[in-house]
Design a protein around this motif. Structure first.
Motif, PDB file in Angstrom:
ATOM      1  N   VAL A  79      13.420   4.162  -8.238  1.00 19.33           N
ATOM      2  CA  VAL A  79      12.554   3.152  -7.636  1.00 19.33           C
ATOM      3  C   VAL A  79      11.277   3.866  -7.218  1.00 19.33           C
ATOM      4  N   ARG A  80      10.179   3.228  -7.512  1.00 15.67           N
ATOM      5  CA  ARG A  80       8.855   3.769  -7.214  1.00 15.67           C
ATOM      6  C   ARG A  80       8.270   2.967  -6.059  1.00 15.67           C
ATOM      7  N   THR A  81       7.852   3.671  -5.027  1.00 17.16           N
ATOM      8  CA  THR A  81       7.251   3.008  -3.879  1.00 17.16           C
ATOM      9  C   THR A  81       5.823   3.493  -3.742  1.00 17.16           C
ATOM     10  N   VAL A  82       4.888   2.536  -3.710  1.00 20.85           N
ATOM     11  CA  VAL A  82       3.469   2.853  -3.544  1.00 20.85           C
ATOM     12  C   VAL A  82       3.068   2.419  -2.144  1.00 20.85           C
ATOM     13  N   TYR A  83       2.507   3.356  -1.394  1.00 20.28           N
ATOM     14  CA  TYR A  83       2.037   3.056  -0.040  1.00 20.28           C
ATOM     15  C   TYR A  83       0.535   2.797  -0.089  1.00 20.28           C
ATOM     16  N   PRO A  84       0.091   1.703   0.510  1.00 21.63           N
ATOM     17  CA  PRO A  84      -1.327   1.323   0.442  1.00 21.63           C
ATOM     18  C   PRO A  84      -2.192   2.132   1.414  1.00 21.63           C
ATOM     19  N   VAL A  85      -2.317   3.405   1.125  1.00 20.94           N
ATOM     20  CA  VAL A  85      -3.168   4.292   1.918  1.00 20.94           C
ATOM     21  C   VAL A  85      -4.162   4.943   0.971  1.00 20.94           C
ATOM     22  N   ILE A  86      -5.155   5.571   1.523  1.00 26.10           N
ATOM     23  CA  ILE A  86      -6.145   6.259   0.694  1.00 26.10           C
ATOM     24  C   ILE A  86      -6.048   7.742   0.998  1.00 26.10           C
ATOM     25  N   PRO A  87      -5.789   8.574   0.011  1.00 25.35           N
ATOM     26  CA  PRO A  87      -5.443   8.213  -1.369  1.00 25.35           C
ATOM     27  C   PRO A  87      -4.031   7.612  -1.418  1.00 25.35           C
ATOM     28  N   PRO A  88      -3.739   6.833  -2.469  1.00 23.41           N
ATOM     29  CA  PRO A  88      -2.421   6.194  -2.565  1.00 23.41           C
ATOM     30  C   PRO A  88      -1.300   7.237  -2.562  1.00 23.41           C
ATOM     31  N   ARG A  89      -0.257   6.908  -1.862  1.00 18.59           N
ATOM     32  CA  ARG A  89       0.924   7.776  -1.827  1.00 18.59           C
ATOM     33  C   ARG A  89       2.019   7.076  -2.625  1.00 18.59           C
ATOM     34  N   VAL A  90       2.583   7.803  -3.582  1.00 21.59           N
ATOM     35  CA  VAL A  90       3.638   7.250  -4.441  1.00 21.59           C
ATOM     36  C   VAL A  90       4.868   8.136  -4.291  1.00 21.59           C
ATOM     37  N   GLU A  91       6.007   7.503  -4.058  1.00 21.30           N
ATOM     38  CA  GLU A  91       7.263   8.235  -3.924  1.00 21.30           C
ATOM     39  C   GLU A  91       8.297   7.668  -4.886  1.00 21.30           C
ATOM     40  N   TYR A  92       9.199   8.536  -5.298  1.00 25.26           N
ATOM     41  CA  TYR A  92      10.282   8.157  -6.204  1.00 25.26           C
ATOM     42  C   TYR A  92      11.608   8.547  -5.576  1.00 25.26           C
ATOM     43  N   GLU A  93      12.602   7.701  -5.805  1.00 25.59           N
ATOM     44  CA  GLU A  93      13.965   8.046  -5.405  1.00 25.59           C
ATOM     45  C   GLU A  93      14.944   7.386  -6.367  1.00 25.59           C
ATOM     46  N   LEU A  94      16.121   7.958  -6.434  1.00 31.81           N
ATOM     47  CA  LEU A  94      17.140   7.427  -7.331  1.00 31.81           C
ATOM     48  C   LEU A  94      17.691   6.107  -6.800  1.00 31.81           C
ATOM     49  N   THR A  95      17.987   5.214  -7.710  1.00 32.59           N
ATOM     50  CA  THR A  95      18.727   4.003  -7.375  1.00 32.59           C
ATOM     51  C   THR A  95      20.208   4.370  -7.378  1.00 32.59           C
ATOM     52  N   ASP A  96      21.055   3.437  -6.987  1.00 34.44           N
ATOM     53  CA  ASP A  96      22.501   3.698  -7.066  1.00 34.44           C
ATOM     54  C   ASP A  96      22.904   4.005  -8.503  1.00 34.44           C
ATOM     55  N   MET A  97      22.319   3.278  -9.443  1.00 34.83           N
ATOM     56  CA  MET A  97      22.630   3.516 -10.851  1.00 34.83           C
ATOM     57  C   MET A  97      22.157   4.913 -11.278  1.00 34.83           C
ATOM     58  N   GLY A  98      20.991   5.315 -10.806  1.00 36.18           N
ATOM     59  CA  GLY A  98      20.481   6.656 -11.105  1.00 36.18           C
ATOM     60  C   GLY A  98      21.374   7.736 -10.531  1.00 36.18           C
ATOM     61  N   ARG A  99      21.879   7.504  -9.304  1.00 32.48           N
ATOM     62  CA  ARG A  99      22.793   8.481  -8.695  1.00 32.48           C
ATOM     63  C   ARG A  99      24.098   8.573  -9.489  1.00 32.48           C
ATOM     64  N   SER A 100      24.580   7.438  -9.972  1.00 27.91           N
ATOM     65  CA  SER A 100      25.832   7.484 -10.750  1.00 27.91           C
ATOM     66  C   SER A 100      25.620   8.214 -12.074  1.00 27.91           C
ATOM     67  N   LEU A 101      24.445   8.050 -12.684  1.00 27.85           N
ATOM     68  CA  LEU A 101      24.145   8.785 -13.916  1.00 27.85           C
ATOM     69  C   LEU A 101      24.008  10.271 -13.611  1.00 27.85           C
ATOM     70  N   SER A 102      23.387  10.586 -12.495  1.00 29.94           N
ATOM     71  CA  SER A 102      23.249  11.981 -12.089  1.00 29.94           C
ATOM     72  C   SER A 102      24.624  12.615 -11.923  1.00 29.94           C
ATOM     73  N   ALA A 103      25.542  11.886 -11.328  1.00 30.68           N
ATOM     74  CA  ALA A 103      26.905  12.398 -11.147  1.00 30.68           C
ATOM     75  C   ALA A 103      27.572  12.639 -12.504  1.00 30.68           C
ATOM     76  N   ALA A 104      27.316  11.753 -13.459  1.00 27.37           N
ATOM     77  CA  ALA A 104      27.890  11.939 -14.794  1.00 27.37           C
ATOM     78  C   ALA A 104      27.325  13.192 -15.452  1.00 27.37           C
ATOM     79  N   PHE A 105      26.019  13.427 -15.304  1.00 25.32           N
ATOM     80  CA  PHE A 105      25.399  14.606 -15.895  1.00 25.32           C
ATOM     81  C   PHE A 105      25.785  15.891 -15.179  1.00 25.32           C
TER      82      PHE A 105
END
Length: 133
Positions: A79-105
Motif C-alpha cells: 500500500v502506498r501512502t502519499v502525505y500532502p506535504v511539501i515536498p510530498p512524502r510517500v511511504e510503502y508498506e506490505l499488505t496482509d497479502m504481501g506479508r503472506s507472500l513474503s512468508a512464502a518466499f
C-alpha cells in the motif's frame, strides 16, 4: 496439465486452467530479484519512505524501484501512502497479502542457507569442468 508426481507434488490431476494461468502470471511478476528484495526489506523494516526503501534494497535504480513498487501496489502486495506535504512524502508498506507472500518466499532463503555449501561445491565443480573443456 499437472499430474501428481510421487510425493513431489500436491497439485490435483486436473488443474484449473484459470488458476494455472494465474500462478504462472504471479510467478512471472513476483519471482524476480527486485520484488523479492523489496518484500524482504518491507517485511524486516515495516513502513518505509521511498528513498529509504531504495537505500535498504541497495543497488536498485529509482526507475526500477518505481516500476516494481507500482506493480506490487497494482497486485495488492503493498500500500502506498502519499502525505500532502511539501515536498510530498510517500511511504510503502506490505499488505496482509504481501506479508503472506513474503512468508512464502522466506522458504527460499531458508533453502539457500541449508544448501549453500552444496551449491557452492556444485558451482566450483562446474567451473572446473568448463575450464577443462
Amino acid at each position: 496439465m499437472y499430474g501428481i508426481k510421487e510425493d513431489h507434488s500436491t497439485r490435483p490431476e486436473q488443474a484449473d486452467p484459470e488458476l494455472d494461468a494465474l500462478v504462472r502470471e504471479i510467478i512471472g511478476r513476483v519471482a524476480d530479484k527486485w520484488t523479492m528484495l523489496i518484500l524482504e526489506t518491507l517485511e524486516e523494516h515495516g513502513r518505509l519512505r521511498f528513498t529509504r526503501l531504495g537505500e535498504l534494497v541497495g543497488d536498485i535504480s529509482q526507475k526500477m524501484l518505481t516500476k516494481t513498487v507500482r506493480q506490487m501496489e497494482a497486485d495488492g502486495l503493498v500500500v502506498r501512502t502519499v502525505y500532502p506535504v511539501i515536498p510530498p512524502r510517500v511511504e510503502y508498506e506490505l499488505t496482509d497479502m504481501g506479508r503472506s507472500l513474503s512468508a512464502a518466499f522466506c522458504g527460499v532463503w531458508l533453502w539457500a542457507e541449508q544448501h549453500r555449501e552444496a551449491i557452492m561445491e556444485a558451482r566450483r565443480a562446474s567451473q572446473g569442468r568448463d575450464e577443462a573443456s
